[in-house]
Scaffold this motif. Structure first.
Motif, PDB file in Angstrom:
ATOM      1  N   ALA A  83       0.401  -1.083  -0.017  1.00 23.06           N
ATOM      2  CA  ALA A  83      -0.176  -0.631  -0.179  1.00 23.06           C
ATOM      3  C   ALA A  83       1.264   1.206   0.288  1.00 23.06           C
ATOM      4  O   ALA A  83       0.430   2.063   0.701  1.00 23.06           O
ATOM      5  N   ASP A  84       1.259   2.079  -0.995  1.00 23.34           N
ATOM      6  CA  ASP A  84       2.551   2.320  -1.215  1.00 23.34           C
ATOM      7  C   ASP A  84       3.429   3.025   0.301  1.00 23.34           C
ATOM      8  O   ASP A  84       3.281   4.059   1.163  1.00 23.34           O
ATOM      9  N   GLY A  85       4.161   1.769   0.691  1.00 24.52           N
ATOM     10  CA  GLY A  85       5.411   1.806   1.602  1.00 24.52           C
ATOM     11  C   GLY A  85       3.985   2.482   3.522  1.00 24.52           C
ATOM     12  O   GLY A  85       5.136   2.075   4.127  1.00 24.52           O
ATOM     13  N   ARG A  86       2.655   2.265   3.121  1.00 25.96           N
ATOM     14  CA  ARG A  86       2.467   1.439   4.315  1.00 25.96           C
ATOM     15  C   ARG A  86       2.562   0.237   5.895  1.00 25.96           C
ATOM     16  O   ARG A  86       2.899   0.504   7.179  1.00 25.96           O
ATOM     17  N   PHE A  87       3.043  -0.472   4.571  1.00 22.48           N
ATOM     18  CA  PHE A  87       3.623  -1.856   5.408  1.00 22.48           C
ATOM     19  C   PHE A  87       4.389  -2.827   4.319  1.00 22.48           C
ATOM     20  O   PHE A  87       4.421  -2.353   3.241  1.00 22.48           O
ATOM     21  N   GLU A  88       5.151  -3.324   5.983  1.00 22.94           N
ATOM     22  CA  GLU A  88       6.658  -4.063   5.628  1.00 22.94           C
ATOM     23  C   GLU A  88       5.592  -5.492   5.227  1.00 22.94           C
ATOM     24  O   GLU A  88       4.523  -6.233   5.792  1.00 22.94           O
ATOM     25  N   VAL A  89       5.980  -5.947   3.991  1.00 22.07           N
ATOM     26  CA  VAL A  89       5.408  -7.405   3.927  1.00 22.07           C
ATOM     27  C   VAL A  89       6.254  -8.543   2.386  1.00 22.07           C
ATOM     28  O   VAL A  89       7.087  -8.044   1.911  1.00 22.07           O
ATOM     29  N   SER A  90       6.199  -9.497   3.002  1.00 20.87           N
ATOM     30  CA  SER A  90       7.138 -10.548   2.270  1.00 20.87           C
ATOM     31  C   SER A  90       6.730 -11.972   2.650  1.00 20.87           C
ATOM     32  O   SER A  90       5.336 -12.277   3.415  1.00 20.87           O
ATOM     33  N   GLU A  91       6.665 -12.709   1.406  1.00 23.38           N
ATOM     34  CA  GLU A  91       6.361 -13.861   1.425  1.00 23.38           C
ATOM     35  C   GLU A  91       7.511 -14.569   1.759  1.00 23.38           C
ATOM     36  O   GLU A  91       8.374 -15.179   1.639  1.00 23.38           O
ATOM     37  N   LEU A  92       6.874 -16.067   2.928  1.00 25.85           N
ATOM     38  CA  LEU A  92       7.465 -17.158   2.986  1.00 25.85           C
ATOM     39  C   LEU A  92       7.328 -18.219   3.151  1.00 25.85           C
ATOM     40  O   LEU A  92       6.512 -18.544   2.623  1.00 25.85           O
ATOM     41  N   ARG A  93       8.258 -18.950   2.545  1.00 22.66           N
ATOM     42  CA  ARG A  93       8.212 -20.922   2.594  1.00 22.66           C
ATOM     43  C   ARG A  93       9.330 -21.272   4.043  1.00 22.66           C
ATOM     44  O   ARG A  93      10.492 -21.065   3.650  1.00 22.66           O
ATOM     45  N   VAL A  94       8.356 -21.864   4.127  1.00 20.32           N
ATOM     46  CA  VAL A  94       9.089 -22.418   6.558  1.00 20.32           C
ATOM     47  C   VAL A  94       9.098 -24.185   6.113  1.00 20.32           C
ATOM     48  O   VAL A  94       7.980 -24.220   4.962  1.00 20.32           O
ATOM     49  N   PRO A  95       9.708 -24.374   6.892  1.00 22.10           N
ATOM     50  CA  PRO A  95       9.715 -26.055   6.936  1.00 22.10           C
ATOM     51  C   PRO A  95       7.999 -26.686   7.617  1.00 22.10           C
ATOM     52  O   PRO A  95       7.289 -25.964   8.575  1.00 22.10           O
ATOM     53  N   GLY A  96       7.806 -27.746   6.886  1.00 24.76           N
ATOM     54  CA  GLY A  96       6.088 -28.306   7.136  1.00 24.76           C
ATOM     55  C   GLY A  96       6.162 -29.110   7.769  1.00 24.76           C
ATOM     56  O   GLY A  96       7.257 -29.442   8.371  1.00 24.76           O
ATOM     57  N   PRO A  97       4.775 -30.173   8.227  1.00 21.04           N
ATOM     58  CA  PRO A  97       5.012 -31.174   9.063  1.00 21.04           C
ATOM     59  C   PRO A  97       5.610 -31.686   8.902  1.00 21.04           C
ATOM     60  O   PRO A  97       6.024 -32.313   7.254  1.00 21.04           O
TER      61      PRO A  97
END
Length: 370
Positions: A88-102
Motif C-alpha cells: 500500500a505505497d509503503g504503509r506496510f512491510e510485506v514478504s512471502e516466506l516458505r517455511v518447513p512444513g509438518p
C-alpha cells in the motif's frame, strides 16, 4: 444444549504428529435435532443486512458434485493481492516466506506483514483464513486484517496458506498451522516479533482451525498465546445443532454446504465417534488451560449454537471467554455489508478485545498509546 467439560488436570502427553489422541469427547453435546411438526421460526436479519441480501443472488449449495467447480471458481475470482499490492505505497512491510512444513509434508507458505517503520519486536497475530476448509487463501484476508488490526495496534501478522480439502484431509491443514506456529516462535528474533505477545485468530473455517490449534498447542506443550480470536468459528462436524436446522436454507452458508465441506475435510472420519477434538473442537471435553477466547457469532447464522456452546464449555472449565452474538447477523455479515452499523460495532469490539489482550503483558517502550 449441553456444553460438557471435564476440567481438571488430565494427562497431557503431547500427541503424535498425526493428530491422534486419547483425549476425545464432546464440548457441545448434541441433541440439536429439531423435533415435531413445522419448521422453527428464523431470527430476522438486521435491516441493513436484509437490504443487501435482497439485492444479491443466492449461491447454490456446495455439494460433492459441484465442489471442484466451486473451488476453481473461487481460486479464479477471490482476490489474491501481491506483496506489492499489500505494501500500500509503503504503509506496510510485506514478504512471502516458505517455511518447513509438518513431517513428510510440503513447505508452508506464510505471508508476513506489519506496519512500516515500527521499531522493536511486535506482537504477533497468527491468522488463519476462512473458506470452509476447501477454499480461500492467505493473501485475500490481509487488506482487512492490516487495516483493522495491524495498523492501529502495531501488530505483526502471519497469514498461513494451509492446504485445502479434499486434496489434503485432516490433519493436514492443522499440521500446516502448527508448523507455522512453531517456526514463528523459533524464529521470533529474525521476524522481529515477541512470542510472549502472540494471538491465534481466524474466521469461519479459520476460526475453527484457530480453536483446534489452541488445543493442539496446549497438549504439545507449545507457547502461551495471549488469546484466541474465533470469528464465526466452524467447530462441529456433526452439523446437528438447533441453529444448524433452524437456519438451513436461510443463512448464506447452508447446512447442506457445511456437511459437504466437513465430508471433504474429514473423509471417512466424518461423523465418527472416534474423531479427535483437534479435527472438530466442539467434540473436546477438556477445555481447561486454553488462552482467553473471543467468540463471535450472529443470531441468524448456522454456526450460532456451536459457538455459544464452545464459549460455555470454556467457562465450565474455569476459562476466560468473551462471547458476542450479534443480533440479526448472518454468516460473513461484515464482508456482506462492510458499512452497516452492526459491522462497525463488531469491528470495534474485536479491536478493543485485542487491545486488552495485548495490554496484558508489558509491551515495551515503543508501544502505541490507546
Amino acid at each position: 444444549m449441553d456444553a460438557q467439560s471435564t476440567g481438571g488436570d488430565q494427562d497431557r502427553t503431547p500427541p503424535p504428529p498425526d493428530g491422534s489422541t486419547s483425549r476425545r469427547g464432546d464440548a457441545t453435546g448434541g441433541g440439536g435435532t429439531v423435533r415435531g411438526g413445522g419448521a422453527p421460526p428464523v431470527p430476522a436479519l438486521d435491516p441493513e443486512l436484509a437490504a443487501v441480501r435482497a439485492g444479491s443472488a443466492s449461491a447454490e449449495p456446495l455439494t460433492a458434485h459441484n465442489l471442484a467447480s466451486r473451488q476453481a471458481r473461487d481460486a479464479a475470482s477471490r482476490p489474491r493481492p501481491t506483496a506489492a499490492d499489500l505494501r500500500a505505497d509503503g504503509r506496510f512491510e510485506v514478504s512471502e516466506l516458505r517455511v518447513p512444513g509438518p513431517p513428510g509434508g510440503p513447505r508452508v507458505t506464510l505471508v508476513s506483514a506489519r506496519p512500516a517503520g515500527l521499531a522493536g519486536p511486535r506482537p504477533l497475530l497468527l491468522y488463519l483464513h476462512g473458506g470452509a476448509l476447501v477454499m480461500g487463501n492467505a493473501w485475500s484476508v490481509l487488506p482487512t486484517v492490516l487495516r483493522e488490526w495491524a495498523e492501529p495496534l502495531g501488530l505483526a501478522v502471519l497469514s498461513v496458506e494451509y492446504r485445502l480439502a479434499p486434496g489434503t484431509r485432516y490433519p493436514g491443514a492443522l499440521e500446516d498451522c502448527w508448523a507455522a506456529l512453531t517456526w514463528a516462535v523459533a524464529n521470533a528474533d529474525a521476524l522481529g516479533v515477541d512470542p510472549s505477545r502472540l494471538v491465534l485468530g481466524g474466521k469461519s473455517a479459520g476460526g475453527g482451525l484457530a480453536a483446534a490449534l489452541a488445543l493442539l498447542n496446549r497438549d504439545r506443550g507449545g507457547p502461551s498465546p495471549l488469546g484466541q480470536l474465533l470469528l464465526s468459528p466452524m467447530l462441529d462436524d456433526r452439523n446437528d445443532t438447533f441453529s444448524a436446522h433452524q437456519l438451513s436454507g436461510h443463512d448464506v452458508w447452508d447446512r447442506a454446504s457445511n456437511s459437504t465441506a466437513w465430508q471433504a475435510a474429514l473423509g471417512d472420519l466424518h461423523g465418527s465417534t472416534e474423531l479427535p477434538p483437534y479435527a472438530a473442537p466442539a467434540r473436546a471435553t477438556d477445555l481447561s488451560g486454553l488462552p482467553p477466547a473471543y467468540v463471535e457469532v450472529g443470531s441468524a447464522e448456522l454456526f450460532r449454537d456451536e459457538g455459544v456452546a464452545y464459549a460455555n464449555a470454556i467457562w465450565r472449565a474455569g476459562g476466560d471467554a468473551e462471547l458476542h452474538v450479534w443480533p440479526g447477523a448472518c454468516h460473513g455479515f461484515d464482508g456482506l455489508a462492510p458499512r452497516a452499523a452492526l459491522t462497525r460495532d463488531a469491528r470495534d469490539t474485536r479491536t478493543r478485545w485485542l487491545r486488552r489482550r495485548l495490554a496484558g503483558r508489558p509491551a515495551g517502550p515503543d508501544a502505541r498509546p490507546e
